[in-house]
Design a protein around this motif. Structure first.
Motif, mmCIF file in Angstrom:
data_model
loop_
_atom_site.group_PDB
_atom_site.id
_atom_site.type_symbol
_atom_site.label_atom_id
_atom_site.label_comp_id
_atom_site.label_asym_id
_atom_site.label_seq_id
_atom_site.Cartn_x
_atom_site.Cartn_y
_atom_site.Cartn_z
ATOM 1 N N LYS A 111 0.887 -1.167 0.000
ATOM 2 C CA LYS A 111 0.000 0.000 0.000
ATOM 3 C C LYS A 111 0.918 1.209 0.000
ATOM 4 N N VAL A 112 0.818 1.996 -1.064
ATOM 5 C CA VAL A 112 1.721 3.123 -1.270
ATOM 6 C C VAL A 112 0.903 4.406 -1.333
ATOM 7 N N ARG A 113 1.230 5.373 -0.497
ATOM 8 C CA ARG A 113 0.503 6.648 -0.454
ATOM 9 C C ARG A 113 1.450 7.747 -0.937
ATOM 10 N N VAL A 114 1.041 8.437 -1.994
ATOM 11 C CA VAL A 114 1.851 9.508 -2.594
ATOM 12 C C VAL A 114 0.959 10.687 -2.982
ATOM 13 N N GLN A 115 1.596 11.780 -3.386
ATOM 14 C CA GLN A 115 0.838 12.979 -3.750
ATOM 15 C C GLN A 115 0.041 12.790 -5.042
ATOM 16 N N ASN A 116 0.651 12.125 -6.035
ATOM 17 C CA ASN A 116 0.015 12.021 -7.350
ATOM 18 C C ASN A 116 0.712 10.933 -8.180
ATOM 19 N N ALA A 117 0.283 10.785 -9.417
ATOM 20 C CA ALA A 117 0.847 9.751 -10.291
ATOM 21 C C ALA A 117 2.331 9.977 -10.563
ATOM 22 N N ARG A 118 2.740 11.221 -10.674
ATOM 23 C CA ARG A 118 4.162 11.520 -10.906
ATOM 24 C C ARG A 118 4.998 11.054 -9.705
ATOM 25 N N ALA A 119 4.494 11.262 -8.497
ATOM 26 C CA ALA A 119 5.201 10.811 -7.294
ATOM 27 C C ALA A 119 5.234 9.283 -7.240
ATOM 28 N N TYR A 120 4.150 8.638 -7.699
ATOM 29 C CA TYR A 120 4.173 7.176 -7.749
ATOM 30 C C TYR A 120 5.244 6.705 -8.723
ATOM 31 N N ASP A 121 5.357 7.355 -9.875
ATOM 32 C CA ASP A 121 6.360 6.951 -10.854
ATOM 33 C C ASP A 121 7.767 7.089 -10.272
ATOM 34 N N ALA A 122 8.006 8.137 -9.504
ATOM 35 C CA ALA A 122 9.320 8.303 -8.866
ATOM 36 C C ALA A 122 9.573 7.156 -7.879
ATOM 37 N N PHE A 123 8.542 6.779 -7.127
ATOM 38 C CA PHE A 123 8.659 5.645 -6.211
ATOM 39 C C PHE A 123 8.967 4.368 -6.991
ATOM 40 N N TYR A 124 8.213 4.133 -8.052
ATOM 41 C CA TYR A 124 8.382 2.934 -8.881
ATOM 42 C C TYR A 124 9.800 2.865 -9.457
ATOM 43 N N GLN A 125 10.270 3.976 -10.011
ATOM 44 C CA GLN A 125 11.618 4.006 -10.606
ATOM 45 C C GLN A 125 12.683 3.708 -9.551
ATOM 46 N N ALA A 126 12.494 4.261 -8.348
ATOM 47 C CA ALA A 126 13.452 3.997 -7.266
ATOM 48 C C ALA A 126 13.415 2.530 -6.870
ATOM 49 N N LEU A 127 12.222 1.967 -6.762
ATOM 50 C CA LEU A 127 12.075 0.565 -6.363
ATOM 51 C C LEU A 127 12.782 -0.362 -7.337
ATOM 52 N N ILE A 128 12.506 -0.207 -8.629
ATOM 53 C CA ILE A 128 13.096 -1.133 -9.604
ATOM 54 C C ILE A 128 14.592 -0.886 -9.814
ATOM 55 N N SER A 129 15.086 0.290 -9.413
ATOM 56 C CA SER A 129 16.534 0.516 -9.510
ATOM 57 C C SER A 129 17.267 -0.105 -8.315
ATOM 58 N N GLU A 130 16.558 -0.337 -7.223
ATOM 59 C CA GLU A 130 17.190 -0.873 -6.018
ATOM 60 C C GLU A 130 17.121 -2.393 -5.935
ATOM 61 N N VAL A 131 16.036 -2.989 -6.444
ATOM 62 C CA VAL A 131 15.898 -4.444 -6.400
ATOM 63 C C VAL A 131 15.319 -4.948 -7.715
ATOM 64 N N LYS A 132 15.722 -6.154 -8.081
ATOM 65 C CA LYS A 132 15.229 -6.765 -9.304
ATOM 66 C C LYS A 132 13.863 -7.394 -9.037
ATOM 67 N N VAL A 133 12.873 -7.024 -9.843
ATOM 68 C CA VAL A 133 11.549 -7.636 -9.735
ATOM 69 C C VAL A 133 11.132 -8.125 -11.114
ATOM 70 N N PHE A 134 10.302 -9.138 -11.131
ATOM 71 C CA PHE A 134 9.845 -9.727 -12.382
ATOM 72 C C PHE A 134 8.721 -8.896 -12.988
ATOM 73 N N ASN A 135 7.759 -8.490 -12.143
ATOM 74 C CA ASN A 135 6.598 -7.760 -12.635
ATOM 75 C C ASN A 135 6.031 -6.902 -11.511
ATOM 76 N N VAL A 136 5.625 -5.690 -11.869
ATOM 77 C CA VAL A 136 4.980 -4.779 -10.921
ATOM 78 C C VAL A 136 3.691 -4.285 -11.564
ATOM 79 N N THR A 137 2.587 -4.420 -10.836
ATOM 80 C CA THR A 137 1.301 -3.908 -11.292
ATOM 81 C C THR A 137 0.789 -2.942 -10.243
ATOM 82 N N ALA A 138 0.427 -1.739 -10.674
ATOM 83 C CA ALA A 138 -0.083 -0.734 -9.741
ATOM 84 C C ALA A 138 -1.574 -0.534 -9.971
#
Length: 153
Positions: A111-138
């Protein structure tokens, strides 16, 4: 393993869940007890871990956190080192309000709480740069219908 609590403890816990800022006098009155026994019971329940951290519930939208995403994560990695890195990443991200490991096709839900879609994208980009994941669905929550931390005790 569940803690041994009696009906008076349950009454006290119901009152604390409703409003933890109540005075001991108010709780004692509502539970049919007196201040000292209520304090002793609360202290005991803290010591055994029934009562954890006390905090304040904030209004996310009024504070500008208008977007709530439920993020489904699938991974092809299941080694202890990957899991440790993933959990460390989640704990360090203040946007992540909850994280659960699941049984089934999806490995984790966040459960991720952010200001807007742009903030979610920043979170997503940080997440996938830190750990390898197969698939992410938001999934964007369109409306919060019910949210509570209260247990039906």
């Amino acid at each position: 393993m569940s803690a041994r609590i009696d009906e008076i403890d349950r009454k006290i816990l119901r009152e604390l869940q409703e409003d933890a800022s109540q005075s001991l006098d108010e709780i004692a009155k509502k539970t049919g007890s007196s201040k000292t026994p209520v304090w002793n019971r609360i202290r005991k329940m803290r010591e055994i871990g029934v009562i954890g951290q006390q905090t304040v519930k904030l209004d996310a939208e009024l504070l500008g956190f208008e977007a709530c995403f439920f993020v489904l994560v699938r991974t092809s990695e299941h080694e202890a080192a990957w899991q440790a890195a993933f959990l460390k990443t989640l704990r360090e991200r203040p946007e992540v309000q909850e994280a659960h490991r699941l049984a089934g096709d999806i490995d984790y839900i966040l459960k991720v709480r952010v200001q807007n879609a742009r903030a979610y994208d920043a979170f997503y980009q940080a997440l996938i740069s830190e750990v390898k994941v197969f698939n992410v669905t938001a999934l964007l929550s369109m409306e919060e219908i019910k949210s509570t931390t209260m247990l039906p005790i």
